[in-house]
Design a protein around this motif. Structure first.
Motif, PDB file in Angstrom:
ATOM      1  N   UNK A  41       8.983 -26.530 -33.255  1.00 21.04           N
ATOM      2  CA  UNK A  41       8.732 -27.688 -34.109  1.00 21.04           C
ATOM      3  C   UNK A  41       7.390 -27.551 -34.826  1.00 21.04           C
ATOM      4  N   UNK A  42       6.352 -27.235 -34.062  1.00 22.60           N
ATOM      5  CA  UNK A  42       5.025 -27.117 -34.668  1.00 22.60           C
ATOM      6  C   UNK A  42       4.955 -25.912 -35.597  1.00 22.60           C
ATOM      7  N   UNK A  43       5.544 -24.788 -35.203  1.00 27.52           N
ATOM      8  CA  UNK A  43       5.539 -23.606 -36.062  1.00 27.52           C
ATOM      9  C   UNK A  43       6.281 -23.896 -37.365  1.00 27.52           C
ATOM     10  N   UNK A  44       7.414 -24.586 -37.258  1.00 28.94           N
ATOM     11  CA  UNK A  44       8.172 -24.928 -38.461  1.00 28.94           C
ATOM     12  C   UNK A  44       7.379 -25.830 -39.389  1.00 28.94           C
ATOM     13  N   UNK A  99       8.317 -31.900 -45.476  1.00 28.55           N
ATOM     14  CA  UNK A  99       7.118 -31.678 -44.664  1.00 28.55           C
ATOM     15  C   UNK A  99       6.734 -32.934 -43.898  1.00 28.55           C
ATOM     16  N   UNK A 100       6.772 -34.084 -44.565  1.00 24.68           N
ATOM     17  CA  UNK A 100       6.436 -35.341 -43.903  1.00 24.68           C
ATOM     18  C   UNK A 100       7.445 -35.660 -42.807  1.00 24.68           C
ATOM     19  N   UNK A 101       8.730 -35.441 -43.096  1.00 27.73           N
ATOM     20  CA  UNK A 101       9.765 -35.722 -42.104  1.00 27.73           C
ATOM     21  C   UNK A 101       9.626 -34.819 -40.879  1.00 27.73           C
ATOM     22  N   UNK A 102       9.421 -33.532 -41.108  1.00 24.83           N
ATOM     23  CA  UNK A 102       9.256 -32.596 -39.989  1.00 24.83           C
ATOM     24  C   UNK A 102       7.982 -32.915 -39.219  1.00 24.83           C
ATOM     25  N   UNK A 103       6.928 -33.316 -39.936  1.00 23.34           N
ATOM     26  CA  UNK A 103       5.705 -33.718 -39.263  1.00 23.34           C
ATOM     27  C   UNK A 103       5.932 -34.919 -38.361  1.00 23.34           C
ATOM     28  N   UNK A 104       6.743 -35.866 -38.828  1.00 20.85           N
ATOM     29  CA  UNK A 104       7.070 -37.015 -38.003  1.00 20.85           C
ATOM     30  C   UNK A 104       7.840 -36.629 -36.757  1.00 20.85           C
ATOM     31  N   UNK A 105       8.797 -35.730 -36.915  1.00 20.49           N
ATOM     32  CA  UNK A 105       9.567 -35.263 -35.761  1.00 20.49           C
ATOM     33  C   UNK A 105       8.684 -34.457 -34.802  1.00 20.49           C
ATOM     34  N   UNK A 106       7.741 -33.720 -35.345  1.00 24.34           N
ATOM     35  CA  UNK A 106       6.811 -32.966 -34.498  1.00 24.34           C
ATOM     36  C   UNK A 106       5.989 -33.914 -33.638  1.00 24.34           C
ATOM     37  N   UNK A 107       5.563 -35.017 -34.234  1.00 26.53           N
ATOM     38  CA  UNK A 107       4.804 -36.008 -33.464  1.00 26.53           C
ATOM     39  C   UNK A 107       5.700 -36.715 -32.453  1.00 26.53           C
TER      40      UNK A 107
END
Length: 381
Positions: free
Chosen positions: A115-118, A50-58
């Motif tokens: 990205x955001x939906x994921x 979750x943290x990694x995907x959140x970073x990629x989303x940003x």
């Protein structure tokens, strides 16, 4: 009625009394401990993702692509062309599209939307996994004694995190206010809370990985001084994580790409050009990056101090834990410099963020072993 016994009866002829079973404190919940431990490990891995995907989303500027907060119905993505057009039209109403992304086609929008939906979907799955595990263990009365409140606390923090996530996104879903990204301080709170949740889960995993009897015995050998130092290091690392979120929130890592100087100077130019002055610490790229750098240097210096003390620990396992912390801190320092020199490209920046997770968990591990060192027998030694 008991039989009469002769005073000349040999003691060896008596049947031996059953010996007490070791580990009685854990006997009734041994299977439950393993089950809860595995469940927490799954949650831990999911929060890391979750943290990694959140970073990629940003990093991909995707966080504002979904302009509504629908915790339940939002789990279903657009299913038709009309649904996609509707979502895109909503995005066109906010400042990010009006100011920065007018060039986007529907195909471009779909990329940032996913990205955001994921990211949100992973959050929903984490909540579901927590709820199924917690209420399942609770209904089966399999939660170890004293652990109900701890496990409930994780779920409560997860619920707060969902609300904070929308509070963060809402700061950027504006029209006519000139906001093209989320507020950096809200991003820092969101990321900081994610690390807090990860920290609690990791600590609980460490505790459940050993028996109550083992922990009670190990606590007698607690290194109080080392525990205090590692606690301080954990706090310093947490502040650095928050500062890193501020840097990411305004893309400050792409503003000054020289090192060790900034634009050829020790102190960045125009560091206090925004009024009022306090806003510069959140919104001025030069000052935000400068503070992140300086705090990073202080963090490394303090890490060396703690590491030197950790090397003198009586337990070899504790020594190794602090050696690991020092090693990853050194790697993280290099990654931070490389991230700056290459203007924070996505593939390097995300590795830098992932390394922060490793730093965080290893400091927690070293702190845990300072309080509960793993005892070794003379034969093992």
């Amino acid at each position: 009625m008991s039989q009469k016994r002769s005073i000349f009866e040999d003691v060896s002829e008596q049947s031996a009394a059953p010996a007490p079973t070791a580990g009685m404190i854990d006997k009734g919940t041994r299977g439950a401990r393993r089950g809860v431990l595995l469940w927490l490990m799954v949650l831990f891995a999911m929060v890391v993702v979750m943290i990694a995907v959140g970073g990629l989303t940003r990093l991909t500027d995707s966080g504002l692509s979904i302009t509504e907060w629908r915790p339940v119905t939002g789990a279903i993505p657009p299913m038709s062309q009309a649904d996609w057009v509707s979502e895109f039209d909503k995005y066109k109403q906010i400042d990010q599209w009006q100011i920065e992304n007018r060039w986007m086609t529907l195909a471009d929008f779909k990329q940032i939307y996913w990205w955001e939906w994921g990211h949100r979907q992973i959050g929903r799955v984490i909540g579901l996994v927590w709820a199924l595990g917690f209420f399942g263990f609770l209904a089966a009365r399999q939660i170890p004694t004293g652990w109900t409140g701890r496990l409930l606390w994780i779920g409560a923090l997860g619920g707060v995190q969902g609300a904070v996530g929308w509070w963060m996104v809402a700061s950027g879903v504006t029209s006519g206010e000139g906001m093209v990204a989320v507020a950096s301080y809200r991003l820092a709170i969101h990321l900081g809370l994610a690390f807090v949740i990860l920290g609690f889960i990791a600590w609980y995993i460490f505790m459940l990985g050993r028996t109550e009897r083992d922990l009670m015995q190990a606590r007698r050998s607690k290194d109080t001084k080392l525990f205090s130092l590692s606690t301080g290091l954990l706090h310093v690392a947490f502040i650095q994580i928050l500062l890193g979120a501020l840097v990411a929130g305004i893309d400050a890592g792409r503003s000054y790409t020289d090192w060790p100087l900034m634009a050829g100077q020790i102190f960045p130019p125009d560091a206090f050009m925004i009024e009022p002055v306090w806003r510069n610490f959140f919104e001025n790229p030069g000052l935000v990056q400068f503070v992140h750098r300086i705090w990073g240097y202080l963090f490394v210096i303090f890490a060396v101090v703690v590491w030197r003390r950790g090397r003198a620990a009586a337990n070899t396992g504790t020594q190794f834990a602090f050696n690991s912390v020092m090693a990853i801190v050194a790697v993280q320092l290099v990654l931070g410099i490389v991230t700056v020199l290459y203007a924070a490209p996505v593939h390097i920046a995300i590795v830098h963020q992932f390394a922060a997770i490793v730093v965080w968990v290893l400091i927690l591990r070293a702190r845990f072993l300072s309080q509960f060192p793993v005892t070794r027998s003379i034969r093992e030694g």
